[in-house]
Design a protein around this motif. Structure first.
Motif, PDB file in Angstrom:
ATOM      1  N   ASP A  54       0.304 -12.935  18.483  1.00 64.48           N
ATOM      2  CA  ASP A  54       0.923 -11.716  17.960  1.00 64.48           C
ATOM      3  C   ASP A  54       2.405 -11.965  17.683  1.00 64.48           C
ATOM      4  N   ASN A 163       1.846 -12.329   9.169  1.00 63.68           N
ATOM      5  CA  ASN A 163       1.631 -10.900   8.908  1.00 63.68           C
ATOM      6  C   ASN A 163       2.000 -10.606   7.460  1.00 63.68           C
ATOM      7  N   ASP A 165       0.826  -8.667   5.328  1.00 70.16           N
ATOM      8  CA  ASP A 165       0.677  -7.290   4.848  1.00 70.16           C
ATOM      9  C   ASP A 165       1.731  -6.361   5.453  1.00 70.16           C
ATOM     10  N   ALA A 166       2.765  -6.927   6.077  1.00 71.48           N
ATOM     11  CA  ALA A 166       3.728  -6.109   6.822  1.00 71.48           C
ATOM     12  C   ALA A 166       5.130  -6.173   6.231  1.00 71.48           C
ATOM     13  N   THR A 196       5.204   3.698  12.557  1.00 69.16           N
ATOM     14  CA  THR A 196       4.429   4.370  11.506  1.00 69.16           C
ATOM     15  C   THR A 196       4.176   5.834  11.841  1.00 69.16           C
ATOM     16  N   LEU A 244       2.850   2.319   3.165  1.00 64.99           N
ATOM     17  CA  LEU A 244       1.993   2.883   4.209  1.00 64.99           C
ATOM     18  C   LEU A 244       0.706   3.454   3.617  1.00 64.99           C
ATOM     19  N   ARG A 249       1.425  -2.496   7.014  1.00 65.59           N
ATOM     20  CA  ARG A 249       1.932  -2.369   8.369  1.00 65.59           C
ATOM     21  C   ARG A 249       3.453  -2.488   8.405  1.00 65.59           C
ATOM     22  N   MET A 251       6.595  -3.839  11.021  1.00 67.16           N
ATOM     23  CA  MET A 251       6.922  -4.589  12.222  1.00 67.16           C
ATOM     24  C   MET A 251       8.432  -4.780  12.297  1.00 67.16           C
TER      25      MET A 251
END
Length: 395
Positions: A54, A163, A165-166, A196, A244, A249, A251
């Protein structure tokens, strides 16, 4: 396109005052990576440890004394600078050419896109044109009046690689240090689980635009990219909501990686507060109030000025769903709010006002945070409600 290139996206309008400090901070990014590589000591580490890692584990890994070849793989990136000069009238154009030569000495490409129309096109337009000139798989957004702190790109790139998509933000330090204290505290201390959730505050995106770094696919998922409506448009908030809405996402790297400068000429001051209010209201209507349990009725927390403004701005169909206002002011409790319809020239709604302890969720909270020495936050916490499910902040 270059998979290991981070394209630094900068727009500038009459920014000669800030160019040197901004671009020097970009040069520091390469120096910081080289220094850290020299300090790392080889250490055996099994590859299995990197599976399904993560964000926090990855950052800890990159910053630690791990196996040298693994770290170099994570940190292997190049940078390029992509600048849109939005019809500057000062010495910006000449300074950009000087810096293009300086960057070239460090083998850092710098692309300059000039607005030759004679009229400013705005930040959104400029970002889109700078991105068109970019060749990197990763986009790092930098305002000309801010400064990157060492390892900004290094840390955010490490997180973005896993990540894609963030939107990746970071914490920041304010300059001057005593400016916008409440805003800076909210942005830096907001729990990551709420990035979010607290998207309807007047503060804007939960990770501020000048800290964004993302994979190019985040940008390409938004039709037409940034809004190009020009001066006074909150293009960052519009993009944030669009991200969104498409399942993107959010972060944050929990280190201060940007010096975020506050001054009277900042672009932020060109945005009218009511424009942001209406944008937030429309998104709330489309993504919250139309769903259960909200569409079956809700309570507005705050029977004062902001709560009543929220009620007045609701469409007629939504006004019918407001069960009550709630408050702590004894002068208001057990009374009612009478709404006068200007168009109909008559009172159309009579809404009861109850004590907050008797309020029935879900709650639409129109209270600003961090203004009552913790009293409001204590009252809210006493109800043991879940943010996002039982209440939404519209502050």
């Amino acid at each position: 396109m270059n998979e290991d290139t981070v394209s630094i996206i900068v727009t500038v309008l009459n920014g000669e005052k800030w160019i040197d400090s901004c671009f020097r901070s970009i040069l520091q990014q390469c120096t910081a990576v080289r220094l850290q590589k020299q300090q790392l000591q080889p250490k055996q580490m099994h590859r299995e440890q990197h599976n399904n890692v993560d964000g926090n584990e990855l950052l800890a890994y990159v910053a630690s004394t791990t196996a040298k070849e693994e770290v170099e793989q994570k940190q292997k990136f190049q940078i390029e600078v992509c600048v849109f000069d939005d019809c500057s009238k000062d010495g910006t154009a000449d300074m950009l050419k000087l810096w293009q030569h300086k960057f070239n000495n460090y083998r850092i490409p710098m692309h300059i896109v000039q607005n030759e129309s004679g009229k400013s096109k705005g930040v959104g337009y400029g970002r889109n044109r700078a991105i068109e000139a970019a060749t990197g798989f990763y986009l790092c957004f930098q305002d000309i009046d801010d400064e990157m702190l060492p390892t900004r790109i290094q840390q955010q790139y490490a997180l973005a690689r896993y990540n894609k998509d963030a939107l990746i933000g970071c914490k920041f330090v304010r300059a001057p240090a005593n400016s916008t204290c409440r805003f800076a505290r909210w942005a830096n201390e907001l729990d990551e689980l709420k990035l979010t959730l607290q998207i309807y505050t007047a503060n804007g995106p939960t990770v501020i635009m000048p800290t964004w770094l993302c994979h190019r696919q985040v940008y390409e998922r938004i039709p037409q990219g940034f809004c190009e409506h020009g001066y006074g448009t909150p293009e960052d908030l519009i993009f944030f909501y669009a991200h969104l809405d498409r399942g993107g996402r959010v972060m944050r790297v929990n280190d201060c990686l940007l010096l975020y400068r506050y001054h009277p000429a900042a672009t932020t001051f060109s945005i009218v507060a009511d424009t942001i209010w209406q944008l937030r209201m429309q998104h709330l209507l489309m993504h919250v109030l139309c769903r259960e349990p909200w569409r079956s009725g809700f309570t507005i927390w705050n029977a004062g000025k902001r709560g009543r403004k929220f009620f007045r701005d609701l469409p007629q169909a939504e006004k019918c769903k407001v069960r009550a206002f709630c408050d702590v002011d004894e002068k208001k409790i057990n009374k009612s709010y009478s709404h006068y319809d200007e168009a109909a020239h008559r009172f159309t709604y009579l809404v009861p006002i109850v004590h907050f302890k008797h309020a029935r969720p879900p709650l639409l909270i129109c209270m600003k945070l961090d203004l009552t020495n913790g009293a409001f936050e204590e009252n809210l916490n006493s109800l043991n409600l879940s943010e996002g499910r039982d209440y939404v902040l519209f502050t």
